[in-house]
Enzyme design. Structure first.
Site, PDB file in Angstrom:
ATOM      1  N   HIS A 101       0.722  -1.198  -0.071  1.00 50.69           N
ATOM      2  CA  HIS A 101      -0.121  -0.016   0.000  1.00 50.69           C
ATOM      3  C   HIS A 101       0.670   1.192   0.104  1.00 50.69           C
ATOM      4  O   HIS A 101       0.505   2.118  -0.581  1.00 50.69           O
ATOM      5  CB  HIS A 101      -1.083   0.229   1.245  1.00 50.69           C
ATOM      6  N   GLU A 120     -15.631   0.176  -6.008  1.00 43.51           N
ATOM      7  CA  GLU A 120     -15.444  -1.157  -5.652  1.00 43.51           C
ATOM      8  C   GLU A 120     -16.474  -1.976  -5.998  1.00 43.51           C
ATOM      9  O   GLU A 120     -17.732  -1.391  -5.905  1.00 43.51           O
ATOM     10  CB  GLU A 120     -15.137  -1.372  -4.051  1.00 43.51           C
ATOM     11  N   ASP A 130      -6.018  -0.796  -7.902  1.00 45.98           N
ATOM     12  CA  ASP A 130      -6.035  -1.874  -7.056  1.00 45.98           C
ATOM     13  C   ASP A 130      -6.959  -3.000  -7.074  1.00 45.98           C
ATOM     14  O   ASP A 130      -7.778  -3.338  -6.207  1.00 45.98           O
ATOM     15  CB  ASP A 130      -5.990  -1.220  -5.375  1.00 45.98           C
ATOM     16  N   SER A 131      -7.071  -3.479  -8.387  1.00 50.34           N
ATOM     17  CA  SER A 131      -7.871  -4.496  -8.498  1.00 50.34           C
ATOM     18  C   SER A 131      -7.293  -6.001  -8.490  1.00 50.34           C
ATOM     19  O   SER A 131      -6.082  -5.964  -8.376  1.00 50.34           O
ATOM     20  CB  SER A 131      -8.561  -4.628 -10.018  1.00 50.34           C
ATOM     21  N   THR A 132      -8.122  -6.923  -8.650  1.00 50.46           N
ATOM     22  CA  THR A 132      -7.626  -8.491  -8.578  1.00 50.46           C
ATOM     23  C   THR A 132      -6.867  -8.700  -9.924  1.00 50.46           C
ATOM     24  O   THR A 132      -7.100  -7.902 -10.612  1.00 50.46           O
ATOM     25  CB  THR A 132      -8.899  -9.305  -8.510  1.00 50.46           C
ATOM     26  N   PRO A 163     -14.125 -10.881 -12.516  1.00 51.97           N
ATOM     27  CA  PRO A 163     -14.442  -9.507 -12.582  1.00 51.97           C
ATOM     28  C   PRO A 163     -13.651  -8.563 -12.969  1.00 51.97           C
ATOM     29  O   PRO A 163     -14.094  -7.609 -13.474  1.00 51.97           O
ATOM     30  CB  PRO A 163     -15.272  -9.184 -11.467  1.00 51.97           C
TER      31      PRO A 163
HETATM   32  N1  SAM Z   1      -4.075  -6.007  -3.352  1.00 48.98           N
HETATM   33  C1  SAM Z   1      -4.954  -6.828  -4.028  1.00 48.98           C
HETATM   34  C2  SAM Z   1      -4.278  -7.857  -4.968  1.00 48.98           C
HETATM   35  O1  SAM Z   1      -3.306  -8.374  -4.624  1.00 48.98           O
HETATM   36  O2  SAM Z   1      -4.704  -8.269  -6.146  1.00 48.98           O
HETATM   37  C3  SAM Z   1      -6.090  -6.185  -4.630  1.00 48.98           C
HETATM   38  C4  SAM Z   1      -6.909  -6.001  -3.390  1.00 48.98           C
HETATM   39  S1  SAM Z   1      -8.552  -5.397  -3.317  1.00 48.98           S
HETATM   40  C5  SAM Z   1      -9.437  -6.456  -2.257  1.00 48.98           C
HETATM   41  C6  SAM Z   1      -9.064  -6.030  -5.030  1.00 48.98           C
HETATM   42  C7  SAM Z   1     -10.627  -5.597  -5.264  1.00 48.98           C
HETATM   43  O3  SAM Z   1     -10.607  -5.272  -6.720  1.00 48.98           O
HETATM   44  C8  SAM Z   1     -11.626  -6.802  -4.928  1.00 48.98           C
HETATM   45  O4  SAM Z   1     -12.142  -6.314  -3.857  1.00 48.98           O
HETATM   46  C9  SAM Z   1     -12.588  -6.823  -6.129  1.00 48.98           C
HETATM   47  O5  SAM Z   1     -14.012  -6.895  -5.847  1.00 48.98           O
HETATM   48  C10 SAM Z   1     -12.292  -5.569  -6.709  1.00 48.98           C
HETATM   49  N2  SAM Z   1     -12.582  -5.488  -8.171  1.00 48.98           N
HETATM   50  C11 SAM Z   1     -12.438  -6.693  -9.179  1.00 48.98           C
HETATM   51  N3  SAM Z   1     -12.780  -6.434 -10.280  1.00 48.98           N
HETATM   52  C12 SAM Z   1     -13.213  -5.062 -10.260  1.00 48.98           C
HETATM   53  C13 SAM Z   1     -14.010  -4.226 -11.164  1.00 48.98           C
HETATM   54  N4  SAM Z   1     -14.269  -4.661 -12.460  1.00 48.98           N
HETATM   55  N5  SAM Z   1     -14.371  -2.819 -10.599  1.00 48.98           N
HETATM   56  C14 SAM Z   1     -14.209  -2.491  -9.311  1.00 48.98           C
HETATM   57  N6  SAM Z   1     -13.500  -3.418  -8.358  1.00 48.98           N
HETATM   58  C15 SAM Z   1     -13.192  -4.402  -9.108  1.00 48.98           C
END
Ligand code: SAM
Length: 292
Positions: free
Chosen positions: A62, A107, A159-161, A166
């Protein structure tokens, strides 16, 4: 701690394991969420079988994702868009800056926000900050509407997956075009770009998509033990943002400091080669393959 052994498949024929105590599990409309506790790393979040955050090393990720672009940008950052980031760790670091007047966080998954607030409050920033507008929805849709409305942000943090489920829309060309439209002239975008050692095409792919829409693209790294190695971050900006690799303050966090900022842009030779050798087939790199 008594629990059971859970393992993340992070490469080909390779896992790393945690003895976990399960605190919470839920299948949300978008993904499978697990919140756990581990003796070494504290509490953490797993989505669709991939560790997202642990208390033990989240500060590295972070801090590096926020302070490098904020302190590397020549002009002060006043508005920030965060996409993803349900655990609130990015929000926490962004909130350290009084100069930031507006924070929008988009999010997708309300259930992950709720789960993190209940079980991982130590990681999170302040969700009641009056500067914050929290939007529950798809980041790609939000950015499309923001581009149409000519909205601009000085810093956009992705900071997405990883590119599965998704998050795949966040790797498509239209999303990148809209991102560039939403970026102020002097602003910067930063994106977590996976671990080259286990997903070697993700970082060069992200660089390519950014170079399609913005001229200045840089890669930097940080060690993330719970992800299994060094994570890549990619920034994208216009010339007016200045040289992001140069810190403009002597701020020091728990991990971040000006020397770390500069050093993070020194890439291993094999990363440089990954970038040089990348051939774009237009396909979102969803596979995980080990490099060696
Ligand atoms: N630090 C992290 C990693 O290692 O990938 C990411 C953390 S954060 C929890 C990732 C977030 O991205 C998830 O809560 C997920 O729901 C969100 N996410 C995934 N696809 C998304 C989208 N299309 N729009 C907004 N948020 C999204």
């Amino acid at each position: 701690m008594t629990g059971y052994w859970w393992s993340e498949r992070i490469g080909s024929g390779y896992t790393h394991g945690y003895e976990i105590e399960l605190l919470f599990e839920q299948r949300t409309p978008f993904q499978n969420m697990v919140i756990f506790e581990n003796a070494q790393w504290g509490k953490g979040l797993i989505l669709d079988g991939i560790v997202q955050v642990t208390q033990g090393d989240e500060f590295i990720y972070h801090e590096m994702m926020v302070h490098v672009p904020v302190l590397g940008c020549e002009n002060p950052i006043r508005s920030v868009l965060i996409i993803g980031g349900a655990d609130g760790g990015i929000l926490r670091e962004v909130q350290r800056y009084r100069q930031i007047e507006r924070i929008v966080q988009v999010e997708l998954d309300r259930d992950v926000l709720v789960g993190c607030r209940k079980y991982l409050p130590e990681i999170s920033g302040n969700w009641k900050d009056p500067r914050l507008e929290l939007v529950i929805g798809d980041g790609a849709e939000y950015v499309k509407r923001a581009a149409e409305a000519s909205e601009r942000f000085d810093l956009i943090i992705l900071d997405s997956t990883d590119p599965i489920g998704p998050a795949i829309v966040l790797f498509e060309p239209p999303f990148h075009r809209n991102l560039a439209s939403c970026l102020s002239k002097t602003g910067v975008i930063v994106r977590q770009s996976g671990l080259p050692v286990t997903m070697p095409r993700v970082m060069p792919f992200i660089r390519r998509r950014f170079l399609d829409v913005l001229p200045e693209v840089k890669t930097y790294l940080a060690p993330m033990p719970t992800y299994g190695g060094e994570i890549a971050f990619v920034t994208a900006s216009r010339k007016e943002a200045g040289d992001i690799s140069e810190p403009r303050s002597d701020y020091a966090g728990r991990y971040y400091n000006p020397e770390i900022h500069r050093a993070a842009f020194c890439l291993p030779t094999w990363w440089q080669k990954l970038i040089e050798d990348f051939r774009d087939d237009g396909q979102v790199p969803i596979e995980t393959k080990t490099y060696f």
